[in-house]
Write an enzyme that holds these catalytic residues in place. Structure first.
Site, PDB file in Angstrom:
ATOM      1  N   ILE A 108       0.895  -1.109   0.005  1.00 46.05           N
ATOM      2  CA  ILE A 108      -0.097  -0.006  -0.085  1.00 46.05           C
ATOM      3  C   ILE A 108       0.891   1.201  -0.208  1.00 46.05           C
ATOM      4  CG2 ILE A 108      -2.210  -0.829   0.982  1.00 46.05           C
ATOM      5  CD1 ILE A 108      -0.877  -0.102   3.888  1.00 46.05           C
ATOM      6  N   GLY A 109       2.064   1.233   0.070  1.00 45.83           N
ATOM      7  CA  GLY A 109       2.807   2.468   0.169  1.00 45.83           C
ATOM      8  C   GLY A 109       4.424   2.179  -0.053  1.00 45.83           C
ATOM      9  N   ARG A 112      10.643   5.837   2.372  1.00 43.29           N
ATOM     10  CA  ARG A 112      12.082   6.115   2.500  1.00 43.29           C
ATOM     11  C   ARG A 112      12.761   4.569   2.592  1.00 43.29           C
ATOM     12  NH1 ARG A 112      11.888  10.012   6.263  1.00 43.29           N
ATOM     13  NH2 ARG A 112      11.424   8.314   7.569  1.00 43.29           N
ATOM     14  N   GLY A 114      11.527   1.533   2.410  1.00 41.80           N
ATOM     15  CA  GLY A 114      11.113   0.142   2.060  1.00 41.80           C
ATOM     16  C   GLY A 114       9.467   0.314   1.960  1.00 41.80           C
ATOM     17  N   GLU A 115       8.690  -0.959   2.171  1.00 39.35           N
ATOM     18  CA  GLU A 115       7.488  -1.024   1.489  1.00 39.35           C
ATOM     19  C   GLU A 115       6.592  -0.943   2.876  1.00 39.35           C
ATOM     20  OE1 GLU A 115       7.029  -4.347  -1.398  1.00 39.35           O
ATOM     21  OE2 GLU A 115       6.308  -2.893  -2.582  1.00 39.35           O
ATOM     22  N   VAL A 116       5.059  -0.530   2.752  1.00 40.35           N
ATOM     23  CA  VAL A 116       4.242  -0.623   3.467  1.00 40.35           C
ATOM     24  C   VAL A 116       3.074  -1.581   3.064  1.00 40.35           C
ATOM     25  CG1 VAL A 116       2.714   0.391   5.178  1.00 40.35           C
ATOM     26  CG2 VAL A 116       4.774   1.502   4.609  1.00 40.35           C
ATOM     27  N   LYS A 129       5.153  -2.340   8.006  1.00 43.12           N
ATOM     28  CA  LYS A 129       6.256  -1.578   7.434  1.00 43.12           C
ATOM     29  C   LYS A 129       7.580  -2.439   7.141  1.00 43.12           C
ATOM     30  CE  LYS A 129       8.347   2.988   8.115  1.00 43.12           C
ATOM     31  NZ  LYS A 129       8.143   4.404   8.590  1.00 43.12           N
ATOM     32  N   ASP A 230       9.813  15.050  10.587  1.00 47.28           N
ATOM     33  CA  ASP A 230       9.456  14.891   8.898  1.00 47.28           C
ATOM     34  C   ASP A 230       8.032  15.079   8.864  1.00 47.28           C
ATOM     35  OD1 ASP A 230      10.095  14.344   6.393  1.00 47.28           O
ATOM     36  OD2 ASP A 230      10.385  12.267   6.567  1.00 47.28           O
TER      37      ASP A 230
HETATM   38  N1  LIG Z   1      -0.949   2.658   8.941  1.00 50.45           N
HETATM   39  C1  LIG Z   1      -1.186   2.825   7.692  1.00 50.45           C
HETATM   40  N2  LIG Z   1      -2.253   2.761   7.016  1.00 50.45           N
HETATM   41  C2  LIG Z   1      -2.480   2.949   5.826  1.00 50.45           C
HETATM   42  N3  LIG Z   1      -1.270   3.164   5.080  1.00 50.45           N
HETATM   43  C3  LIG Z   1      -0.265   3.643   5.589  1.00 50.45           C
HETATM   44  C4  LIG Z   1      -0.005   3.236   6.761  1.00 50.45           C
HETATM   45  N4  LIG Z   1       1.248   3.709   7.156  1.00 50.45           N
HETATM   46  C5  LIG Z   1       1.731   3.945   5.781  1.00 50.45           C
HETATM   47  N5  LIG Z   1       1.039   4.168   5.094  1.00 50.45           N
HETATM   48  C6  LIG Z   1       1.198   4.462   3.667  1.00 50.45           C
HETATM   49  O1  LIG Z   1       2.500   4.034   3.395  1.00 50.45           O
HETATM   50  C7  LIG Z   1       3.361   5.202   3.145  1.00 50.45           C
HETATM   51  C8  LIG Z   1       4.614   4.931   3.747  1.00 50.45           C
HETATM   52  O2  LIG Z   1       4.722   5.096   5.028  1.00 50.45           O
HETATM   53  P1  LIG Z   1       5.734   5.575   6.186  1.00 50.45           P
HETATM   54  O3  LIG Z   1       5.441   5.226   7.366  1.00 50.45           O
HETATM   55  O4  LIG Z   1       5.855   7.147   5.924  1.00 50.45           O
HETATM   56  O5  LIG Z   1       7.123   4.945   5.283  1.00 50.45           O
HETATM   57  P2  LIG Z   1       8.463   5.698   5.239  1.00 50.45           P
HETATM   58  O6  LIG Z   1       9.156   5.657   6.489  1.00 50.45           O
HETATM   59  O7  LIG Z   1       9.213   4.701   4.377  1.00 50.45           O
HETATM   60  O8  LIG Z   1       8.306   6.971   4.411  1.00 50.45           O
HETATM   61  C9  LIG Z   1       2.551   6.274   3.546  1.00 50.45           C
HETATM   62  O9  LIG Z   1       2.758   7.629   3.145  1.00 50.45           O
HETATM   63  C10 LIG Z   1       1.122   5.640   3.496  1.00 50.45           C
HETATM   64  O10 LIG Z   1       0.732   6.062   2.002  1.00 50.45           O
HETATM   65 MG   LIG Z   2       7.099   8.653   5.478  1.00 42.09          MG
END
Ligand SMILES: Nc1ncnc2c1ncn2[C@@H]1O[C@H](COP(=O)(O)OP(=O)(O)O)[C@@H](O)[C@H]1O
Ligand SMILES: [Mg+2]
Ligand SMILES: *[C@@H]1O[C@H](CO)[C@@H](O)[C@H](O)[C@H]1NC(C)=O
Ligand SMILES: *[C@@H]1O[C@H](CO)[C@@H](O)[C@H](O)[C@H]1NC(C)=O
Ligand SMILES: *[C@@H]1O[C@H](CO)[C@@H](O)[C@H](O)[C@H]1NC(C)=O
Length: 400
Positions: A108-109, A112, A114-116, A129, A230
């Site tokens: 879903i995302g 920085r 890796g993948e979520v 994450k 951030d």
């Molecule tokens: N709990 C969550 N529910 C739904 N989407 C999420 C959630 N956590 C992260 N995401 C999606 O994943 C993306 C990256 O998550 P993030 O925690 O910001 O990771 P990173 O540290 O890699 O930037 C977010 O911008 C969002 O789109």
């Molecule tokens: Mg982020």
């Protein structure tokens, strides 16, 4: 005889209400404790079967009817039960056993590190994450921040568990949190517009989350102040009722109140360039003073308020969704470009004239300007912003 019986009351009625309470509450608490211990024993036993066992039997196998006590115990209840005392998270063994029972469903995302993924745990959605083993320090740090005592709050992304999975050659590091189907504020604003009430509610929830993060609470029920470093629309999640939770705490720093210092050795310029405060861009910030980091967060909050306000629909009029400085710098700008625009030319996002003619839009535009002053000490605090918005909402409710 009758008189005797009534005048000589049975001993129970001679007890004070306090004693009666103790008689009722004591055994109830004891029974609850037994149920919890039983529950956690079952959970860790099952985890020995591991992920493979779980996958083979499908996602409903664990919630089988021969474990009636497990039925209906949601993650939320489990976390509430165990964290109401210290508020610092589930026991590590429980975290591990939850992690081992999660099935990944869809990506879903991407951020920085890796993948979520969206995952399933006993029919509930969770967000996972995934960090590679090279980013172990980032994973560890984010998990550590989420488990700061008393951090849990409805406007901070809810932490569930951290675990490392080793298949012999490769280690995956997981960080598991609540899942929010609307995704990030960035995604939400791109797809939706709001009315003024929804805008104020959303802005207030973010300010409330940031005020909680920033607050130093002393004593045993206390928490250290935390600065995010951030803050941006991609690091805020939107909940199903339109309020928000601040996420991605991987770069956060904590305040050590006894020495008035910051808790990690400083890598002073981190975060997302587009949202960096002027003093971060030109490296004039005092990195030894914790309040500097809070002020840089408030600057970013001002930009986020601008993003939200552009998507407020008043009389059918609203703007396209754009990132702040979309008209001043290219995508993925360099520090130098940001510094020219923000520090030298002192540009800020455009505030349309029509925002002055609607009270809610006017309140938001006044707040954002007071968040993004060049002079960091002149900026509002998150607590002040929260109070202003909550007073405004109360006065609007009175008018109705
Ligand atoms: N709990 C969550 N529910 C739904 N989407 C999420 C959630 N956590 C992260 N995401 C999606 O994943 C993306 C990256 O998550 P993030 O925690 O910001 O990771 P990173 O540290 O890699 O930037 C977010 O911008 C969002 O789109
Ligand atoms: Mg982020
Ligand atoms: C471990 O996982 C990695 C990545 O998922 C994979 O490439 C590798 O083949 C796996 N190794 C074993 C021994 O299963
Ligand atoms: C939004 O939902 C949360 C629970 O997810 C609840 O605690 C909160 O009060 C709700 N807020 C509003 C403004 O409806
Ligand atoms: C910055 O703002 C503070 C508080 O409003 C004020 O006291 C100070 O003089 C200002 N500094 C500069 C350089 O303008």
């Amino acid at each position: 005889m009758l008189q005797f019986r009534y005048s000589k009351e049975p001993p129970f009625w001679n007890l004070s209400s306090l004693e009666i309470m103790a008689i009722i509450v004591g055994p109830t608490a004891f029974v609850c404790a037994i149920i919890m211990v039983y529950y956690f024993c079952r959970t860790s036993k099952q985890s020995r079967g591991g992920l493979h066992h779980h996958l083979q039997h499908g996602e409903d196998s664990i919630e089988a009817p021969d474990h009636p006590i497990l039925k209906g115990v949601s993650l939320k209840h489990m976390i509430e039960m165990t964290t109401s005392g210290s508020g610092s998270g589930l026991p590590l063994l429980v975290q591990r056993s939850i992690a081992r029972q999660i099935q990944l469903v869809e990506s879903i995302g991407q951020g920085r590190f890796g993948e979520v993924w969206r995952g399933r745990w006993r029919g509930e959605n969770v967000a996972v994450k995934i960090f590679s083993s090279r980013e172990e320090r980032s994973w560890f740090r984010e998990a550590e921040i989420y488990q700061t005592v008393m951090l849990r709050h409805e406007n901070i992304l809810g932490f569930i568990a951290a675990d490392n999975k080793d298949n012999g050659t490769w280690t995956q590091l997981w960080l598991i949190t609540d899942y929010h189907e609307y995704g990030s504020l960035f995604d939400f604003l791109d797809r939706n517009v709001m009315d003024t009430g929804e805008m104020i509610k959303m802005a207030l929830s973010i300010a409330t989350g940031l005020a909680h993060l920033h607050m130093d609470i002393m004593g045993t029920q206390g928490k250290p102040a935390i600065a995010h470093r951030d803050l941006k629309s991609k690091n805020i999640l939107v909940k199903s009722n339109g309020t928000c939770a601040i996420g991605d705490l991987g770069l956060a720093v904590r305040h050590d109140i006894t020495t008035d210092t910051v808790d990690i050795p400083l890598n002073n310029r981190v975060g997302t360039k587009r949202y960096m405060a002027p003093e971060v861009l030109d490296e004039t910030m005092n990195v030894y003073q914790f309040d500097s980091f809070k002020r840089a967060d408030v600057y970013a909050l001002g930009l986020i308020f601008w993003e939200i306000t552009t998507r407020c629909n008043v009389g059918g009029i609203y703007d396209e969704y754009n990132l702040p400085f979309y008209d001043a710098v290219p995508p993925d700008p360099a520090i130098e470009e940001m510094r020219r625009v923000v520090c030298i030319e002192k540009q800020r996002p455009n505030i349309p004239n029509r925002w002055q003619s609607c009270e809610a839009l006017h309140v938001m535009s006044k707040l954002m300007k007071e968040c993004w002053y060049h002079n960091a000490t002149a900026r509002l605090t998150a607590l002040r912003i929260k109070k202003t918005l909550s007073n405004f909402r109360a006065s609007e409710e009175l008018k109705m």
